[in-house]
Write a protein that holds these residues in place. Structure first.
Motif, PDB file in Angstrom:
ATOM      1  N   GLU A   1       0.822  -1.216   0.000  1.00  0.00           N
ATOM      2  CA  GLU A   1       0.000   0.000   0.000  1.00  0.00           C
ATOM      3  C   GLU A   1       0.856   1.265   0.000  1.00  0.00           C
ATOM      4  O   GLU A   1       0.368   2.341  -0.352  1.00  0.00           O
ATOM      5  N   GLU A   2       2.129   1.166   0.393  1.00  0.00           N
ATOM      6  CA  GLU A   2       3.021   2.328   0.413  1.00  0.00           C
ATOM      7  C   GLU A   2       3.717   2.555  -0.930  1.00  0.00           C
ATOM      8  O   GLU A   2       4.437   3.536  -1.089  1.00  0.00           O
ATOM      9  N   LEU A   3       3.519   1.660  -1.883  1.00  0.00           N
ATOM     10  CA  LEU A   3       4.167   1.807  -3.189  1.00  0.00           C
ATOM     11  C   LEU A   3       3.517   2.919  -4.011  1.00  0.00           C
ATOM     12  O   LEU A   3       2.332   3.219  -3.851  1.00  0.00           O
ATOM     13  N   LYS A   4       4.299   3.501  -4.887  1.00  0.00           N
ATOM     14  CA  LYS A   4       3.793   4.384  -5.937  1.00  0.00           C
ATOM     15  C   LYS A   4       4.069   3.686  -7.264  1.00  0.00           C
ATOM     16  O   LYS A   4       5.233   3.521  -7.656  1.00  0.00           O
ATOM     17  N   ILE A   5       3.001   3.267  -7.945  1.00  0.00           N
ATOM     18  CA  ILE A   5       3.131   2.474  -9.174  1.00  0.00           C
ATOM     19  C   ILE A   5       2.622   3.297 -10.350  1.00  0.00           C
ATOM     20  O   ILE A   5       1.504   3.832 -10.313  1.00  0.00           O
ATOM     21  N   LYS A   6       3.432   3.382 -11.387  1.00  0.00           N
ATOM     22  CA  LYS A   6       3.036   4.058 -12.618  1.00  0.00           C
ATOM     23  C   LYS A   6       3.097   3.067 -13.778  1.00  0.00           C
ATOM     24  O   LYS A   6       4.068   2.309 -13.900  1.00  0.00           O
ATOM     25  N   VAL A   7       2.062   3.091 -14.607  1.00  0.00           N
ATOM     26  CA  VAL A   7       2.012   2.279 -15.818  1.00  0.00           C
ATOM     27  C   VAL A   7       1.924   3.231 -17.007  1.00  0.00           C
ATOM     28  O   VAL A   7       0.969   4.005 -17.104  1.00  0.00           O
TER      29      VAL A   7
ATOM     30  N   LYS B   1      -1.440  -6.614  -7.100  1.00  0.00           N
ATOM     31  CA  LYS B   1      -1.970  -7.036  -8.400  1.00  0.00           C
ATOM     32  C   LYS B   1      -2.427  -5.796  -9.165  1.00  0.00           C
ATOM     33  O   LYS B   1      -3.268  -5.037  -8.681  1.00  0.00           O
ATOM     34  N   VAL B   2      -1.882  -5.609 -10.366  1.00  0.00           N
ATOM     35  CA  VAL B   2      -2.163  -4.427 -11.179  1.00  0.00           C
ATOM     36  C   VAL B   2      -2.792  -4.880 -12.495  1.00  0.00           C
ATOM     37  O   VAL B   2      -2.224  -5.727 -13.198  1.00  0.00           O
ATOM     38  N   LEU B   3      -3.979  -4.331 -12.798  1.00  0.00           N
ATOM     39  CA  LEU B   3      -4.652  -4.651 -14.052  1.00  0.00           C
ATOM     40  C   LEU B   3      -4.119  -3.757 -15.167  1.00  0.00           C
ATOM     41  O   LEU B   3      -3.971  -2.549 -14.982  1.00  0.00           O
ATOM     42  N   MET B   4      -3.869  -4.344 -16.340  1.00  0.00           N
ATOM     43  CA  MET B   4      -3.316  -3.589 -17.466  1.00  0.00           C
ATOM     44  C   MET B   4      -3.980  -4.021 -18.762  1.00  0.00           C
ATOM     45  O   MET B   4      -4.342  -5.190 -18.926  1.00  0.00           O
ATOM     46  N   ASP B   5      -4.103  -3.067 -19.675  1.00  0.00           N
ATOM     47  CA  ASP B   5      -4.572  -3.398 -21.011  1.00  0.00           C
ATOM     48  C   ASP B   5      -3.491  -4.189 -21.745  1.00  0.00           C
ATOM     49  O   ASP B   5      -2.292  -4.012 -21.489  1.00  0.00           O
ATOM     50  N   PRO B   6      -3.881  -5.072 -22.659  1.00  0.00           N
ATOM     51  CA  PRO B   6      -2.886  -5.858 -23.397  1.00  0.00           C
ATOM     52  C   PRO B   6      -1.902  -4.973 -24.155  1.00  0.00           C
ATOM     53  O   PRO B   6      -2.248  -3.881 -24.613  1.00  0.00           O
TER      54      PRO B   6
ATOM     55  N   ARG C   1       3.936  -2.686 -21.749  1.00  0.00           N
ATOM     56  CA  ARG C   1       3.715  -1.597 -20.798  1.00  0.00           C
ATOM     57  C   ARG C   1       5.012  -1.287 -20.052  1.00  0.00           C
ATOM     58  O   ARG C   1       5.784  -2.185 -19.717  1.00  0.00           O
ATOM     59  N   SER C   2       5.232   0.006 -19.791  1.00  0.00           N
ATOM     60  CA  SER C   2       6.364   0.452 -18.972  1.00  0.00           C
ATOM     61  C   SER C   2       5.874   0.640 -17.544  1.00  0.00           C
ATOM     62  O   SER C   2       4.876   1.323 -17.311  1.00  0.00           O
ATOM     63  N   VAL C   3       6.566   0.012 -16.606  1.00  0.00           N
ATOM     64  CA  VAL C   3       6.152   0.037 -15.199  1.00  0.00           C
ATOM     65  C   VAL C   3       7.251   0.677 -14.357  1.00  0.00           C
ATOM     66  O   VAL C   3       8.435   0.369 -14.532  1.00  0.00           O
ATOM     67  N   GLU C   4       6.848   1.576 -13.459  1.00  0.00           N
ATOM     68  CA  GLU C   4       7.773   2.195 -12.513  1.00  0.00           C
ATOM     69  C   GLU C   4       7.229   1.984 -11.103  1.00  0.00           C
ATOM     70  O   GLU C   4       6.052   2.217 -10.847  1.00  0.00           O
ATOM     71  N   ILE C   5       8.123   1.528 -10.204  1.00  0.00           N
ATOM     72  CA  ILE C   5       7.743   1.271  -8.815  1.00  0.00           C
ATOM     73  C   ILE C   5       8.660   2.082  -7.911  1.00  0.00           C
ATOM     74  O   ILE C   5       9.887   2.002  -8.022  1.00  0.00           O
ATOM     75  N   ALA C   6       8.057   2.858  -7.003  1.00  0.00           N
ATOM     76  CA  ALA C   6       8.834   3.670  -6.065  1.00  0.00           C
ATOM     77  C   ALA C   6       8.303   3.457  -4.651  1.00  0.00           C
ATOM     78  O   ALA C   6       7.120   3.165  -4.453  1.00  0.00           O
ATOM     79  N   HIS C   7       9.207   3.564  -3.689  1.00  0.00           N
ATOM     80  CA  HIS C   7       8.867   3.436  -2.268  1.00  0.00           C
ATOM     81  C   HIS C   7       9.814   4.354  -1.491  1.00  0.00           C
ATOM     82  O   HIS C   7      10.996   4.462  -1.848  1.00  0.00           O
ATOM     83  N   ARG C   8       9.314   4.984  -0.449  1.00  0.00           N
ATOM     84  CA  ARG C   8      10.117   5.955   0.293  1.00  0.00           C
ATOM     85  C   ARG C   8      11.347   5.320   0.943  1.00  0.00           C
ATOM     86  O   ARG C   8      12.306   6.026   1.273  1.00  0.00           O
TER      87      ARG C   8
ATOM     88  N   PRO D   1      14.141   3.035  -6.525  1.00  0.00           N
ATOM     89  CA  PRO D   1      13.064   2.788  -7.495  1.00  0.00           C
ATOM     90  C   PRO D   1      13.436   1.677  -8.470  1.00  0.00           C
ATOM     91  O   PRO D   1      14.614   1.415  -8.739  1.00  0.00           O
ATOM     92  N   VAL D   2      12.387   1.035  -9.011  1.00  0.00           N
ATOM     93  CA  VAL D   2      12.550  -0.062  -9.966  1.00  0.00           C
ATOM     94  C   VAL D   2      11.702   0.256 -11.201  1.00  0.00           C
ATOM     95  O   VAL D   2      10.563   0.714 -11.068  1.00  0.00           O
ATOM     96  N   SER D   3      12.235   0.018 -12.384  1.00  0.00           N
ATOM     97  CA  SER D   3      11.471   0.209 -13.617  1.00  0.00           C
ATOM     98  C   SER D   3      11.744  -0.958 -14.557  1.00  0.00           C
ATOM     99  O   SER D   3      12.852  -1.498 -14.597  1.00  0.00           O
ATOM    100  N   PHE D   4      10.726  -1.330 -15.332  1.00  0.00           N
ATOM    101  CA  PHE D   4      10.861  -2.449 -16.263  1.00  0.00           C
ATOM    102  C   PHE D   4       9.718  -2.392 -17.274  1.00  0.00           C
ATOM    103  O   PHE D   4       8.761  -1.633 -17.109  1.00  0.00           O
TER     104      PHE D   4
END
Length: 491
Positions: free
Chosen positions: A254-260, A270-275, A278-285, A289-292
């Protein structure tokens, strides 16, 4: 001859297709914005080309079903639209196109008669954003679609007395919930998320429900009474990205910041995405950060497993006792021992830090920031020793008997200073004598004060008596405290 006369008297319906709005670049408007503009054009077509004039406005599903296999609406423009209209058996075909003109957004619409590939009507407009384009459509599309009427003139009756003019409250639900609703191509502002209740005129209406990551659901419903149920099922068109993350320094999903694709989405594992890719970025204080990138397929699950790397800061930690000494205490980081005080080293920014002494574990309120060294000093609290404990810990020493010599080379036990008792009895003595003095002053003040009457006289006596009792109690407390204070120096 009778059959020929009958056929000449039949008026066949004319089909009008409003194709999806296309754009020169996908960056100009989002897909949902372009679909909304298309819905507005269809709404205007319904109003200007009603069924009473023998027009039928084709739905999105009608158009897609009629297209030849492998054919895409975006594959042609201009007069090619007329060929598309023929492929879907439409008498008229219209489409809007979005472009850029300087800093403005442009919209151009064309209406073709498919039989002769004839351009019947067109309009153009500019605007700063999608709202301005909506105003262009409202202003110019009525006359645009009226061109398809040709020789059809006269009064078109759109309302009737009786049941046809009634309005009913309808309950709208979708599976799943949360869809936005439109009726007859017009978005319903009162229902941005189902379930909801809406007012609908009596008669047949087309309901469309739109929800992220789902196919649009629509249906034709005949409305005839209050409380009627309208239900639509939306078909999922999403894949699922499951995050399997390890939080070595603590933390939750719940503390994550997720960008698609640059858009912030709800934080969850669990993150729902259109087919698509997709570029995903994950950040936490607390973590780097992680991106893939991930390839998402409809009704498929992709799992991203990763142990997050904590953000690190520096810590310089010292310990000091109440007497000014610097004891060596164990240092714990997230429950694990990392060294002794004085301690200097790197620790996670969100780590729980504690020291351990004889009394147990003591958490430290120290803030660690990335790339900086936090200075912190832990001060041990003063230890209070009771008289009984002091006596208990004294070593047993035999008292010398008469005639018995005391060895001079044996260290004699020192007498206890009883510091705590001295302070306690001293304070008690001061408080007692202070109360006695205050009682004497109060009694004297009220003795010298003349009463105003009988009641005042009685109150005066009671007050004087109270101060005298206070003086007596204070003298007793002060005397006892003074004697006890003196005894601490004897024993």
């Amino acid at each position: 001859m009778f059959l020929a006369l009958l056929l000449t008297g039949v008026s066949f319906a004319k089909f009008v297709a409003v194709l999806e709005t296309v754009a020169d670049s996908k960056d100009i408007l989002t897909l949902s914005e372009r679909q909304y503009l298309t819905n507005m054009l269809r709404e205007q077509a319904v109003q200007e080309l009603p069924a009473e004039l023998n027009f039928t406005i084709m739905t999105r599903e009608n158009i897609m079903m009629m297209l030849p296999p492998g054919k895409s609406i975006e594959d042609c423009e201009g007069s090619c639209l007329a060929e598309t209209g023929k492929n879907i058996a439409a008498d008229y075909v219209a489409q809007a196109r979005i472009g850029k003109v300087g800093s403005n957004i442009s919209i151009s619409a064309e209406l073709y008669e498919t039989a002769g590939s004839k351009l019947v009507a067109s309009f153009n407009g500019l605007g700063a954003d999608v709202n301005a384009l909506m105003e262009v459509i409202k202003t110019k599309s009525p006359e645009f679609f009226r061109k398809a009427r040709g020789g059809a003139t006269g009064i078109v009756r759109t309302g009737f007395d009786g049941a046809g003019n009634q309005t009913f409250v309808v309950n709208v639900t979708t599976n799943p919930q949360g869809a936005a609703l439109s009726i007859d191509g017009r978005p319903v502002r009162q229902c941005t998320a189902t379930p909801c209740q809406v007012m609908v005129d009596a008669g047949e209406h087309r309901f469309v429900a739109v929800l992220d990551h789902h196919e649009d659901a629509e249906g034709l419903f005949s409305i005839s009474g209050d409380g009627q149920e309208v239900s639509l099922d939306l078909v999922p068109r999403y894949g699922t990205l499951t995050l399997d993350l390890a939080f070595p320094a603590g933390g939750t999903y719940e503390e994550l910041k997720i960008k698609v694709d640059g858009e912030l989405v709800p934080a969850a594992n669990k993150v729902l995405m259109d087919p698509g890719t997709r570029s995903v970025e994950i950040a936490h204080r607390c973590y780097n950060p992680v991106s893939f990138k991930v390839g998402v397929f409809r009704d498929k699950e992709e799992v991203f497993k990763e142990s997050l790397k904590p953000l690190m800061g520096g810590l310089s930690l010292k310990a000091r006792s109440a007497s000014g000494e610097e004891p060596s205490l164990s240092v714990l980081v997230n429950g694990e021992k990392v060294g002794m005080t004085p301690f200097t080293g790197s620790v996670p920014v969100c780590a729980k830090i504690a020291v351990v002494d004889d009394a147990g574990e003591h958490p430290l309120d120290v803030k660690i920031e990335q790339g900086q060294v936090a200075q912190f000093e832990y001060v041990e609290p003063a230890k209070e020793t009771a008289v009984a404990d002091a006596v208990a810990i004294q070593p047993e020493v035999d008292s010398p008997q008469p005639g018995e010599s005391v060895p001079t080379n044996v260290e004699q036990p020192e007498k206890s200073s009883h510091l705590g008792l001295k302070i306690t009895f001293g304070v008690a003595s001061l408080l007692g004598f202070g109360a006695a003095i205050a009682g004497e002053i109060g009694a004297k003040h009220f003795r010298d004060k003349e009463p105003d009457g009988e009641t005042s006289y009685k109150n005066r006596l009671d007050t004087i008596d109270g101060f005298e009792k206070m003086r007596g109690a204070g003298l007793i407390l002060g005397g006892v405290g003074l004697v006890a204070f003196g005894l601490t120096f004897v024993f």
